[in-house]
Design an enzyme around this catalytic site. Structure first.
Site, mmCIF file in Angstrom:
data_model
loop_
_atom_site.group_PDB
_atom_site.id
_atom_site.type_symbol
_atom_site.label_atom_id
_atom_site.label_comp_id
_atom_site.label_asym_id
_atom_site.label_seq_id
_atom_site.Cartn_x
_atom_site.Cartn_y
_atom_site.Cartn_z
ATOM 1 N N LYS A 132 0.513 -1.520 0.117
ATOM 2 C CA LYS A 132 -0.023 0.285 -0.191
ATOM 3 C C LYS A 132 0.797 1.361 0.388
ATOM 4 O O LYS A 132 2.257 1.322 0.739
ATOM 5 C CB LYS A 132 -0.961 0.024 1.708
ATOM 6 C CG LYS A 132 -1.673 -1.108 1.097
ATOM 7 C CD LYS A 132 -3.278 -0.827 2.441
ATOM 8 C CE LYS A 132 -3.733 -1.751 2.716
ATOM 9 N NZ LYS A 132 -5.095 -1.707 1.924
ATOM 10 N N ARG A 136 -10.313 -11.251 2.168
ATOM 11 C CA ARG A 136 -11.081 -12.704 0.842
ATOM 12 C C ARG A 136 -10.199 -13.794 1.147
ATOM 13 O O ARG A 136 -10.975 -14.553 1.341
ATOM 14 C CB ARG A 136 -11.716 -11.947 -0.007
ATOM 15 C CG ARG A 136 -10.084 -12.171 -0.919
ATOM 16 C CD ARG A 136 -10.587 -11.682 -2.218
ATOM 17 N NE ARG A 136 -10.736 -9.753 -1.888
ATOM 18 C CZ ARG A 136 -11.301 -8.825 -2.816
ATOM 19 N NH1 ARG A 136 -11.625 -9.151 -4.159
ATOM 20 N NH2 ARG A 136 -11.370 -7.668 -2.768
HETATM 21 N N1 BES Z 1 -8.172 -3.566 4.186
HETATM 22 C C1 BES Z 1 -8.019 -3.150 3.298
HETATM 23 C C2 BES Z 1 -9.459 -2.768 2.974
HETATM 24 C C3 BES Z 1 -9.924 -1.314 3.594
HETATM 25 C C4 BES Z 1 -9.312 0.166 3.411
HETATM 26 C C5 BES Z 1 -10.342 -1.747 4.653
HETATM 27 C C6 BES Z 1 -9.314 0.846 3.617
HETATM 28 C C7 BES Z 1 -10.248 -0.234 5.066
HETATM 29 C C8 BES Z 1 -10.138 1.424 5.016
HETATM 30 C C9 BES Z 1 -8.182 -4.696 2.066
HETATM 31 O O1 BES Z 1 -7.640 -5.393 2.762
HETATM 32 C C10 BES Z 1 -8.039 -4.120 1.409
HETATM 33 O O2 BES Z 1 -6.467 -3.765 1.362
HETATM 34 N N2 BES Z 1 -8.837 -4.016 -0.522
HETATM 35 C C11 BES Z 1 -8.385 -3.547 -1.204
HETATM 36 C C12 BES Z 1 -8.177 -4.995 -2.994
HETATM 37 C C13 BES Z 1 -8.503 -4.609 -3.630
HETATM 38 C C14 BES Z 1 -6.726 -4.905 -4.096
HETATM 39 C C15 BES Z 1 -8.949 -5.809 -4.824
HETATM 40 C C16 BES Z 1 -8.768 -2.162 -1.620
HETATM 41 O O3 BES Z 1 -9.667 -1.952 -1.030
HETATM 42 O O4 BES Z 1 -7.841 -1.493 -2.070
HETATM 43 MN MN MN Z 2 -5.300 -5.214 1.965
#
Ligand code: BES
Ligand code: MN
Ligand code: ZN
Length: 504
Positions: A283, A357
């Site tokens: 990230k 997931r």
């Molecule tokens: N934990 C994150 C989602 C999240 C984002 C929670 C902001 C709380 C605040 C999750 O694991 C994630 O990174 N999801 C990705 C999915 C994508 C890579 C398909 C996302 O939402 O960008």
């Molecule tokens: Mn994630």
């Protein structure tokens, strides 16, 4: 702060501050109820005539009584128009009131819930329950690591009296207060777990916290080690944990409150990513620290099962928490890698940041082997749910209309908003892989739905609901019952749901 009901008229007690709740369209009833000294009464009437005290929702007016009453001050708390009134408004107002008296450092306070005529739909005990929940949640602070504890050490107000009630009323209200206390403590537990920094909330520590909560609530606790997780074949879960030096844990809590119906047992599953760096698909730095709260689903699950047990609800629940960090270590899973879940399904990992997931897939498959039904998972799953619903609401996904309806009604009673999203088959297309049964991302469009469809695959035909709480697990500001930081959502709704299912 402790809340106590009083059989003595509060107007006869010496208090730092007495709270008088007033409706905009019915101020006089509440003011007459106070039965004030004539001079003071005229003064207050004057403020009402000048619309300074007007009962508008959320308005607070503090009046000093200058020795003309036993109470040093009276705080008028505006409840707005009767027709707009609700328990959600009660909680919000009570949170504002409690912070107001805390900031003023008043110690012994009282409130007069009996001084208003409530709309027909609200009972006095529901009203008091909401007042207490609002006060406890509004006073929440997370200061365990602050050298100077600005708030909690002074613990103001020390006492909050509610009155007056006759003996029989009092029994009822005391029960409502006890319930509100347990429900608020559960929400506060979830907030604490989420607010804790990730180096102090590793999977092992989360398991210890779950163990302590289970002990307090007298429920069963078990936690599976890496070895046991391997033996179960949870390849998707283990694939996520590979990049981290911290051991994964698979936490299991069990509450049997309805032993006469051993074949009915709800499976509650919480995403327990104690830190989500994104893994190799790392990230950006901005706001990555918020990912210490990526175990918000786990926190809600642990807190709500313990709340259900403390309330002795007649229901059977098993809670499952796959807990791990998602880190980019040398042996981390790489984009393009293939994982095999416990049920044999093969998964192409297109993006290691779609890790929630993956760990939930194995937890859902495990729940199915145990015959748990219905299944309910809670997860900070996608940023996309915030794009769809903003920070106002969480997303609800379900393959079962009855369960979705029960959840929606529970959420309406607690004010923790949720909105049902579609799970049409068309969305499954986006999860198709060319090398495996399924892939873990479905592209940019409908991101929260394709994530839910991925989970759906592992829930199968079992009645199942999924709550994507990524939009609501944190609050960016002080707002009603919320402080800046973890909100504790949807703990109160889960407990309301359990009570509803238990009553069926
Ligand atoms: N934990 C994150 C989602 C999240 C984002 C929670 C902001 C709380 C605040 C999750 O694991 C994630 O990174 N999801 C990705 C999915 C994508 C890579 C398909 C996302 O939402 O960008
Ligand atoms: Mn994630
Ligand atoms: Zn995540």
């Amino acid at each position: 702060m402790i809340v106590i009901t009083s059989e003595t008229k509060l107007l006869d007690l010496e208090l730092d501050c007495l709270v008088s709740y007033i409706f905009e369209d019915d101020i006089n009833t509440s003011i007459e109820f106070l039965n004030l000294d004539d001079e003071l009464q005229q003064y207050i009437k004057g403020l009402v005539d000048d619309s300074e005290i007007n009962g508008r929702f959320g308005q607070l007016n503090l009046v000093h009584t200058h020795n003309k009453a036993k109470q040093k001050r009276i705080l008028f708390a505006g409840m707005g128009k009767k027709e707009d009134f609700s328990l959600t408004r009660t909680r919000k107002l009570s949170a504002e009131v409690s912070r107001f008296v805390k900031n003023k450092k008043f110690s012994v306070c009282g409130g007069l819930p009996t001084s208003v005529e409530l709309p027909n739909s609200l009972s006095i005990s529901d009203f008091c329950e909401a007042l207490v929940e609002g006060a406890y949640l509004g006073l929440y602070s997370f200061e365990s690591h602050m050298s100077k504890k600005a708030d909690s050490t002074e613990s103001k107000p020390s006492q909050f009296l509610l009155g007056e009630f006759n003996k029989q009323e009092r029994d009822n209200i005391d029960k409502a207060i006890k319930k509100a206390t347990i429900v608020s403590e559960s929400a506060k537990l979830a907030r604490d777990l989420v607010n804790e920094p990730a180096n102090l909330m590793t999977p092992s520590i989360l398991a210890e916290k779950a163990k302590a909560a289970a002990k307090d609530a007298h429920i069963d606790y078990k936690s599976l080690t890496r070895n046991q997780i391997e033996k179960l074949g949870m390849g998707a879960f283990l694939g996520v944990s590979k990049g981290s030096d911290e051991d994964p844990k698979f936490i299991i809590l069990r509450y049997i409150g309805d032993p006469e119906n051993p074949d009915k047992e709800l499976g509650l599953i919480g995403k327990g990513i104690t830190f989500d760096s994104g893994g190799i698909s790392i990230k950006p730095a901005a706001n990555m620290s918020a990912m210490k709260g990526d175990m918000g689903g786990a926190a809600a699950v642990i807190a709500s099962i313990s709340g259900a047990a403390r309330l002795e609800l007649p229901i059977n629940i098993t809670a499952l928490v796959p807990a791990t960090e998602n880190m980019p270590g040398g042996s981390a899973t790489k984009p393009g890698d293939l994982l095999t879940a416990m049920n044999g399904t093969t998964i192409e990992v297109e993006n290691t940041d779609a890790e929630g997931r993956l760990i939930l897939a194995d937890a859902l498959a495990y729940a199915n082997t145990k015959g748990l039904s219905p299944l309910l998972d809670v997860a900070t799953l996608t940023g996309a749910i915030g794009i769809a619903l903003g920070s106002v609401s969480m997303g609800l996904f379900s393959n079962d209309d009855t369960l979705a309806q029960e959840l929606t009604e529970s959420s309406q009673s607690t004010g923790e908003k949720m909105w049902r999203m579609p799970l049409w088959d068309e969305y499954k297309e986006q999860n198709k892989s060319t090398v495996a049964d399924i892939k873990n991302t479905g592209g940019r469009q409908a991101g929260s739905i394709t994530a839910a469809q991925f989970l759906h695959e592992f829930a199968g035909n079992t009645p199942w609901a999924h709550l994507d709480i990524a939009s609501v697990f944190m609050s960016s500001k002080v707002d009603g019952i919320y402080q800046k930081g973890a909100t504790g959502q949807p703990v109160r709704t889960l407990i309301a749901l359990f009570a509803k299912l238990a009553a069926k």
